[in-house]
Design a protein around this motif. Structure first.
Motif, PDB file in Angstrom:
ATOM      1  N   ALA A 144       5.179  14.810  -7.108  1.00 18.38           N
ATOM      2  CA  ALA A 144       6.010  14.989  -5.841  1.00 18.38           C
ATOM      3  C   ALA A 144       7.282  14.374  -6.092  1.00 18.38           C
ATOM      4  N   SER A 145       8.292  14.828  -5.204  1.00 18.67           N
ATOM      5  CA  SER A 145       9.386  14.283  -5.307  1.00 18.67           C
ATOM      6  C   SER A 145       9.653  13.052  -4.125  1.00 18.67           C
ATOM      7  N   ALA A 146      10.009  12.207  -4.691  1.00 19.51           N
ATOM      8  CA  ALA A 146      10.131  10.806  -3.946  1.00 19.51           C
ATOM      9  C   ALA A 146      10.992  11.252  -2.771  1.00 19.51           C
ATOM     10  N   SER A 147      12.214  11.884  -2.776  1.00 17.63           N
ATOM     11  CA  SER A 147      12.999  12.402  -1.591  1.00 17.63           C
ATOM     12  C   SER A 147      12.555  13.214  -0.685  1.00 17.63           C
ATOM     13  N   ALA A 148      11.294  13.612  -0.915  1.00 15.84           N
ATOM     14  CA  ALA A 148      10.697  14.824  -0.004  1.00 15.84           C
ATOM     15  C   ALA A 148       9.557  13.793   0.681  1.00 15.84           C
ATOM     16  N   ILE A 149       9.366  12.688   0.586  1.00 13.26           N
ATOM     17  CA  ILE A 149       8.238  12.063   1.260  1.00 13.26           C
ATOM     18  C   ILE A 149       8.837  10.769   1.963  1.00 13.26           C
ATOM     19  N   ARG A 150       8.378  10.714   3.086  1.00 14.58           N
ATOM     20  CA  ARG A 150       8.759   9.808   4.089  1.00 14.58           C
ATOM     21  C   ARG A 150       7.801   8.737   4.334  1.00 14.58           C
ATOM     22  N   THR A 151       7.976   7.485   4.190  1.00  9.36           N
ATOM     23  CA  THR A 151       7.024   6.375   4.047  1.00  9.36           C
ATOM     24  C   THR A 151       7.371   5.561   5.305  1.00  9.36           C
TER      25      THR A 151
ATOM     26  N   VAL B  10      -0.706   9.707   5.104  1.00 10.10           N
ATOM     27  CA  VAL B  10       0.371  10.429   4.015  1.00 10.10           C
ATOM     28  C   VAL B  10       0.596  11.743   4.808  1.00 10.10           C
ATOM     29  N   PHE B  11       2.185  11.944   4.886  1.00  3.62           N
ATOM     30  CA  PHE B  11       2.447  13.387   5.339  1.00  3.62           C
ATOM     31  C   PHE B  11       3.545  13.731   4.315  1.00  3.62           C
ATOM     32  N   VAL B  12       3.219  14.874   3.707  1.00  2.00           N
ATOM     33  CA  VAL B  12       4.098  15.198   2.710  1.00  2.00           C
ATOM     34  C   VAL B  12       4.564  16.743   2.752  1.00  2.00           C
ATOM     35  N   ARG B  13       5.865  17.044   2.922  1.00  2.00           N
ATOM     36  CA  ARG B  13       6.454  18.393   3.298  1.00  2.00           C
ATOM     37  C   ARG B  13       5.745  19.370   1.989  1.00  2.00           C
ATOM     38  N   PRO B  14       5.634  20.672   2.527  1.00  2.00           N
ATOM     39  CA  PRO B  14       4.944  21.524   1.611  1.00  2.00           C
ATOM     40  C   PRO B  14       5.918  21.563   0.292  1.00  2.00           C
ATOM     41  N   ASP B  15       7.173  21.472   0.506  1.00  2.00           N
ATOM     42  CA  ASP B  15       7.829  21.687  -0.533  1.00  2.00           C
ATOM     43  C   ASP B  15       8.264  20.546  -1.548  1.00  2.00           C
ATOM     44  N   ALA B  16       7.461  19.519  -1.307  1.00  2.00           N
ATOM     45  CA  ALA B  16       7.607  18.156  -1.991  1.00  2.00           C
ATOM     46  C   ALA B  16       7.111  18.100  -3.373  1.00  2.00           C
TER      47      ALA B  16
ATOM     48  N   ARG C  17       0.808  -1.132   0.168  1.00  2.00           N
ATOM     49  CA  ARG C  17       0.069   0.086  -0.041  1.00  2.00           C
ATOM     50  C   ARG C  17       1.040   1.188  -0.008  1.00  2.00           C
ATOM     51  N   VAL C  18       2.102   1.252   0.917  1.00  2.00           N
ATOM     52  CA  VAL C  18       2.713   2.395   0.985  1.00  2.00           C
ATOM     53  C   VAL C  18       3.513   2.772  -0.490  1.00  2.00           C
ATOM     54  N   LYS C  19       4.000   1.618  -0.845  1.00  2.37           N
ATOM     55  CA  LYS C  19       4.612   1.716  -2.215  1.00  2.37           C
ATOM     56  C   LYS C  19       3.647   2.267  -3.510  1.00  2.37           C
ATOM     57  N   ALA C  20       2.541   1.819  -3.608  1.00  6.79           N
ATOM     58  CA  ALA C  20       1.295   2.216  -4.225  1.00  6.79           C
ATOM     59  C   ALA C  20       1.011   3.479  -4.196  1.00  6.79           C
ATOM     60  N   ILE C  21       1.036   4.098  -2.999  1.00  6.31           N
ATOM     61  CA  ILE C  21       0.890   5.755  -2.735  1.00  6.31           C
ATOM     62  C   ILE C  21       2.024   6.441  -3.235  1.00  6.31           C
ATOM     63  N   LEU C  22       3.217   5.847  -2.772  1.00  5.58           N
ATOM     64  CA  LEU C  22       4.428   6.851  -2.944  1.00  5.58           C
ATOM     65  C   LEU C  22       4.472   6.812  -4.604  1.00  5.58           C
ATOM     66  N   ASN C  23       4.210   5.772  -5.156  1.00  4.09           N
ATOM     67  CA  ASN C  23       4.169   5.879  -6.835  1.00  4.09           C
ATOM     68  C   ASN C  23       3.286   6.820  -7.401  1.00  4.09           C
ATOM     69  N   ALA C  24       2.002   6.800  -6.795  1.00  7.81           N
ATOM     70  CA  ALA C  24       1.050   7.570  -7.348  1.00  7.81           C
ATOM     71  C   ALA C  24       1.371   9.151  -7.062  1.00  7.81           C
ATOM     72  N   LEU C  25       1.995   9.597  -5.893  1.00  4.38           N
ATOM     73  CA  LEU C  25       2.337  10.861  -5.690  1.00  4.38           C
ATOM     74  C   LEU C  25       3.369  11.161  -6.613  1.00  4.38           C
ATOM     75  N   VAL C  26       4.277  10.391  -6.864  1.00  4.97           N
ATOM     76  CA  VAL C  26       5.458  10.672  -7.652  1.00  4.97           C
ATOM     77  C   VAL C  26       5.029  10.973  -9.021  1.00  4.97           C
ATOM     78  N   ALA C  27       3.991  10.235  -9.462  1.00  2.28           N
ATOM     79  CA  ALA C  27       3.542  10.138 -10.844  1.00  2.28           C
ATOM     80  C   ALA C  27       2.744  11.562 -11.079  1.00  2.28           C
ATOM     81  N   GLU C  28       2.430  12.052  -9.904  1.00  2.00           N
ATOM     82  CA  GLU C  28       1.704  13.560  -9.839  1.00  2.00           C
ATOM     83  C   GLU C  28       2.504  14.680  -9.757  1.00  2.00           C
TER      84      GLU C  28
END
Length: 70
Positions: free
Chosen positions: A25-32, A58-64, A12-23
């Protein structure tokens, strides 16, 4: 089992991370993190509790987000 639930949480975490990156978001700015059975919202053995525990937080930094995704 705990092992199955941990693997499910990780998928689940991997799927959400991939979706955010596809939209954009910077993967390095997301903690999973995947909790599995370790951090349950509800401890009862009922379907209602199982549903509450099937979640992704999901917690994403504003600059992500890149400017093109805003």
């Amino acid at each position: 089992t705990d092992k199955y639930n941990q693997a499910l949480s990780e998928r689940r975490v991997k799927a959400i991370l991939n979706a955010l990156v596809a939209e954009g978001a910077s993967a390095s700015a997301i903690r999973t993190g995947a909790e599995g059975e370790k951090n349950r919202n509800c401890g009862e053995d009922t379907e209602s509790c199982y549903q509450k525990n099937r979640r992704v937080e999901v917690f994403v930094r504003p600059d992500a987000l890149r400017t093109s995704a805003r």
